[in-house]
Design a protein around this motif. Structure first.
Motif, PDB file in Angstrom:
ATOM      1  N   THR A  11       0.831  -1.204   0.000  1.00 23.95           N
ATOM      2  CA  THR A  11       0.000   0.000   0.000  1.00 23.95           C
ATOM      3  C   THR A  11       0.864   1.251   0.000  1.00 23.95           C
ATOM      4  O   THR A  11       0.595   2.216  -0.719  1.00 23.95           O
ATOM      5  N   GLN A  50      -2.048   5.087   2.777  1.00 26.47           N
ATOM      6  CA  GLN A  50      -3.485   5.359   2.846  1.00 26.47           C
ATOM      7  C   GLN A  50      -4.193   4.362   1.935  1.00 26.47           C
ATOM      8  O   GLN A  50      -3.930   4.322   0.734  1.00 26.47           O
ATOM      9  N   ASP A  51      -5.069   3.575   2.528  1.00 31.35           N
ATOM     10  CA  ASP A  51      -5.722   2.490   1.795  1.00 31.35           C
ATOM     11  C   ASP A  51      -6.470   2.981   0.565  1.00 31.35           C
ATOM     12  O   ASP A  51      -6.461   2.330  -0.480  1.00 31.35           O
ATOM     13  N   VAL A  52      -7.138   4.122   0.664  1.00 36.07           N
ATOM     14  CA  VAL A  52      -7.932   4.631  -0.460  1.00 36.07           C
ATOM     15  C   VAL A  52      -7.032   4.933  -1.657  1.00 36.07           C
ATOM     16  O   VAL A  52      -7.331   4.551  -2.798  1.00 36.07           O
ATOM     17  N   GLN A  53      -5.924   5.611  -1.403  1.00 35.71           N
ATOM     18  CA  GLN A  53      -4.998   5.932  -2.487  1.00 35.71           C
ATOM     19  C   GLN A  53      -4.371   4.674  -3.068  1.00 35.71           C
ATOM     20  O   GLN A  53      -4.248   4.529  -4.294  1.00 35.71           O
ATOM     21  N   GLN A  55      -5.609   1.642  -3.123  1.00 33.29           N
ATOM     22  CA  GLN A  55      -6.612   0.898  -3.889  1.00 33.29           C
ATOM     23  C   GLN A  55      -6.862   1.531  -5.253  1.00 33.29           C
ATOM     24  O   GLN A  55      -7.072   0.825  -6.238  1.00 33.29           O
ATOM     25  N   ARG A  56      -6.831   2.856  -5.320  1.00 34.08           N
ATOM     26  CA  ARG A  56      -7.034   3.533  -6.611  1.00 34.08           C
ATOM     27  C   ARG A  56      -5.927   3.154  -7.595  1.00 34.08           C
ATOM     28  O   ARG A  56      -6.189   2.874  -8.773  1.00 34.08           O
TER      29      ARG A  56
END
Length: 259
Positions: A11, A50-53, A55-56
């Motif tokens: 990540t 940051q998981d959101v970034q 994953q994107r």
């Protein structure tokens, strides 16, 4: 040149790619070592995970490259090498900057480098599957202590779960201080302080683990050694070829190689 320092996780590495495109910084040095040396005028930036970034970026890779290349990406990351991390970052930049598929272009150093590291990790995975040996403990647990060159435990758990479904086992990576434990239902990651504990495995040296071996384990150990020596043909020994297929660094796992 900027230096991005991440936490060593997948990540975190993907977040470095996210930041590079956000600030249009593509000539970047990647490191997982906070003490990494950098130039006097270089900017040293700690990139948080940051998981959101992450994953994107991961979802974007899945849309842009083939499943085989995605697996190579993961294997390359498990090498845990700084050079491999740099290849992965450069690979992502190369992929996202082109509208057509480029993951098969081995003329690009990042694509070639990723494939080469993935090949080495894949080779280590197969050797671990072949050379891991278990010791039976008094509580019925089958234990193996390993020290692979790369972080291959996530890759071998499916093999051992399928092969040893009827027994509890633990494969523990002494170098990385974690292991995979099968409880007859699922495989779990476990961590413990293995460096402060000792276990005599009957192989002439002390291993770091405080677990009592089953009383019959030494008998089975000797039976296997006797079998190995009985089928070995001394006159046809080719040690050079033998070491080529079974490198000496794996002998520590093998009962037949201990005294």
């Amino acid at each position: 040149m900027a230096t991005y320092c991440f936490d060593g996780t997948l990540t975190g590495l993907l977040c470095c790619v996210f930041r590079a495109f956000r600030f249009q910084e593509f000539d970047v040095h990647i490191t997982a070592n906070p003490q990494s040396q950098h130039g006097l005028f270089d900017e040293f930036i700690v990139v948080s995970s940051q998981d959101v970034q992450g994953q994107r970026v991961w979802q974007g890779l899945k849309q842009k490259i083939q499943p085989g290349s995605l697996r190579q990406f993961y294997l390359c990351f498990l090498s845990e090498q700084e050079q491999a991390f740099q290849h992965l970052f450069d690979f992502c930049i190369y992929v996202f900057q082109h509208g057509h598929a480029v993951d098969g272009n081995y003329g690009h150093p990042a694509v070639l480098g990723m494939a080469q590291w993935a090949k080495q990790v894949g080779r280590e995975k197969h050797r671990m599957e072949a050379f891991v040996r278990f010791k039976k403990c008094q509580d019925g647990l089958f234990l193996s202590l390993v020290r692979p060159d790369f972080n291959v435990l996530p890759l071998i758990e499916r093999h051992f779960k399928a092969r040893y479904q009827d027994q509890r086992w633990l494969i523990y990576d002494e170098q990385r201080d974690y292991g995979i434990y099968y409880d007859l239902d699922d495989v779990h990651q476990v961590q413990m302080n293995a460096r402060q504990l000792d276990l005599q495995l009957g192989s002439g040296h002390s291993q770091a683990f405080s677990i009592e071996l089953d009383a019959e384990e030494f008998l089975y150990d000797q039976l296997w050694k006797d079998y190995f020596h009985s089928v070995n043909i001394q006159a046809r020994q080719n040690m050079k070829l033998h070491i080529q297929y079974v490198p000496k660094r794996y002998w520590r796992y093998m009962n037949e190689k201990s005294l």
